[in-house]
Design a protein around this motif. Sequence first.
Motif, PDB file in Angstrom:
ATOM      1  N   ASP A 141     -46.131 -69.346 -57.574  1.00 43.35           N
ATOM      2  CA  ASP A 141     -45.714 -68.258 -56.688  1.00 43.35           C
ATOM      3  C   ASP A 141     -46.342 -68.514 -55.327  1.00 43.35           C
ATOM      4  O   ASP A 141     -47.546 -68.802 -55.236  1.00 43.35           O
ATOM      5  CB  ASP A 141     -46.177 -66.903 -57.229  1.00 43.35           C
ATOM      6  N   GLN A 143     -46.317 -67.654 -50.841  1.00 44.57           N
ATOM      7  CA  GLN A 143     -45.954 -66.812 -49.713  1.00 44.57           C
ATOM      8  C   GLN A 143     -45.566 -67.767 -48.588  1.00 44.57           C
ATOM      9  O   GLN A 143     -46.236 -68.786 -48.387  1.00 44.57           O
ATOM     10  CB  GLN A 143     -47.129 -65.925 -49.304  1.00 44.57           C
ATOM     11  N   ASP A 185     -37.597 -65.006 -41.452  1.00 48.53           N
ATOM     12  CA  ASP A 185     -36.929 -64.671 -42.710  1.00 48.53           C
ATOM     13  C   ASP A 185     -36.744 -63.155 -42.772  1.00 48.53           C
ATOM     14  O   ASP A 185     -37.724 -62.413 -42.834  1.00 48.53           O
ATOM     15  CB  ASP A 185     -37.766 -65.152 -43.898  1.00 48.53           C
ATOM     16  N   SER A 187     -35.936 -61.214 -45.097  1.00 51.59           N
ATOM     17  CA  SER A 187     -36.415 -60.591 -46.332  1.00 51.59           C
ATOM     18  C   SER A 187     -37.900 -60.253 -46.280  1.00 51.59           C
ATOM     19  O   SER A 187     -38.416 -59.584 -47.171  1.00 51.59           O
ATOM     20  CB  SER A 187     -36.145 -61.500 -47.531  1.00 51.59           C
ATOM     21  N   ASN A 191     -40.485 -58.275 -48.892  1.00 49.72           N
ATOM     22  CA  ASN A 191     -41.374 -59.047 -49.768  1.00 49.72           C
ATOM     23  C   ASN A 191     -42.537 -59.725 -49.058  1.00 49.72           C
ATOM     24  O   ASN A 191     -43.341 -60.401 -49.691  1.00 49.72           O
ATOM     25  CB  ASN A 191     -40.571 -60.102 -50.538  1.00 49.72           C
ATOM     26  N   GLN A 194     -43.164 -63.323 -49.935  1.00 53.37           N
ATOM     27  CA  GLN A 194     -43.604 -63.750 -51.267  1.00 53.37           C
ATOM     28  C   GLN A 194     -42.410 -64.220 -52.098  1.00 53.37           C
ATOM     29  O   GLN A 194     -41.396 -63.535 -52.205  1.00 53.37           O
ATOM     30  CB  GLN A 194     -44.339 -62.613 -51.968  1.00 53.37           C
ATOM     31  N   ILE A 195     -42.560 -65.385 -52.705  1.00 51.15           N
ATOM     32  CA  ILE A 195     -41.507 -66.007 -53.508  1.00 51.15           C
ATOM     33  C   ILE A 195     -42.068 -66.330 -54.884  1.00 51.15           C
ATOM     34  O   ILE A 195     -43.035 -67.084 -55.019  1.00 51.15           O
ATOM     35  CB  ILE A 195     -40.993 -67.311 -52.859  1.00 51.15           C
ATOM     36  N   ARG A 196     -41.456 -65.760 -55.922  1.00 47.08           N
ATOM     37  CA  ARG A 196     -41.882 -66.058 -57.295  1.00 47.08           C
ATOM     38  C   ARG A 196     -41.167 -67.301 -57.803  1.00 47.08           C
ATOM     39  O   ARG A 196     -40.024 -67.567 -57.454  1.00 47.08           O
ATOM     40  CB  ARG A 196     -41.572 -64.872 -58.212  1.00 47.08           C
ATOM     41  N   ALA A 198     -41.459 -70.487 -57.194  1.00 53.03           N
ATOM     42  CA  ALA A 198     -40.948 -71.265 -56.062  1.00 53.03           C
ATOM     43  C   ALA A 198     -40.627 -72.708 -56.429  1.00 53.03           C
ATOM     44  O   ALA A 198     -39.961 -73.406 -55.656  1.00 53.03           O
ATOM     45  CB  ALA A 198     -41.965 -71.241 -54.920  1.00 53.03           C
ATOM     46  N   PHE A 203     -34.163 -73.007 -55.685  1.00 53.45           N
ATOM     47  CA  PHE A 203     -34.514 -73.158 -54.277  1.00 53.45           C
ATOM     48  C   PHE A 203     -34.163 -74.572 -53.819  1.00 53.45           C
ATOM     49  O   PHE A 203     -34.089 -75.498 -54.633  1.00 53.45           O
ATOM     50  CB  PHE A 203     -36.002 -72.876 -54.061  1.00 53.45           C
ATOM     51  N   SER A 208     -38.947 -76.395 -53.002  1.00 46.24           N
ATOM     52  CA  SER A 208     -39.555 -76.416 -54.337  1.00 46.24           C
ATOM     53  C   SER A 208     -40.523 -77.587 -54.485  1.00 46.24           C
ATOM     54  O   SER A 208     -41.571 -77.464 -55.134  1.00 46.24           O
ATOM     55  CB  SER A 208     -38.480 -76.472 -55.426  1.00 46.24           C
TER      56      SER A 208
END
Length: 312
Positions: A141, A143, A185, A187, A191, A194-196, A198, A203, A208
């Motif tokens: 995960d 950011q 970004d 979004s 969030n 934050q990307i879960r 990743a 992605f 990734s």
Amino acid sequence: MAKKIYVAILALAGFAGGACADDNVEIVKQGGASVTLADVEGFLQQMPADRRVGYLENPTRVQQMLIGILRDKQLAQQAVAMKLDQDPQVQAEIAVLRDQALSRRRVSAFEASLQVPSMELAAKEQYLAHKADYAISETADVQHLLISEKGRSDSEARALAEKARAEAVANPAGFDQLVQKYSDDPSKVNNLGQIRDATSDKFVKEFSAAAKKLTTVGEISPVVKTQFGYHVLKLMRKTPARQQDFAAVKDQLMAKLRANYVDEQRKAFLAKLDETTPSVNPQGMEALQQHYKLGDQPSIGDAVKAAQSGSK
């Protein structure tokens, strides 16, 4: 009408768990037509079993269903009054629908009669033979902040991304503020970048791949270029790959094996119907060809064999 539909939803909810409910109880009516619990059950039986699960949980869908059944019933009453039900073509269509409904019921009755084995031993063997299939991959995960090239040259975007990265390396704890300050970004409002998971294939590969290279929580990535612009990533959490034990996947495996068993038994049951070659009336086949202007038709026996081999 809206009030009636709302009451109908409550009625359906109340009857959902009542095995002894009166199938002929009236739920809603309009224009001389009414919908009963039996009508709803008949409607639901027309759809695949997996679609029925949870179908009545959506109030809008329930309203649409009841209105649709009511409309069909009113139109059917008008058709009967016009003696359209006596039309040979309509009677033939009704006969086909009857046969299809009974066919589905017969197959369902066969499946219900099966004594399905436990499958636990087979599931264990499947697990041991393919343990790698039940491993959970490493996840990360992160950011991130994004510097878009929109309104900037490529060199300007990269320079700004490098500036943001330098500030992040100097103060990783302040990454939230850097996202708010620099990231393009949209979004981030929801969030904060934050990307879960990743490292997932969902992605773009550059993103990734950069997430996979991060090893220590708080680590800041080099600037990464993707089709969206320049990214800077911070590792928030890393979960190492692990092997699921048999207990964790047993139910899933057993359910799949049971479904496969039922499917194989159903195919075998239906194949028995085709053990003898269909008898074709030449005059009837000729009438079919002439009526629908068809070309020469292959042997039905050959078609049955082809269908059987295709289903194996």
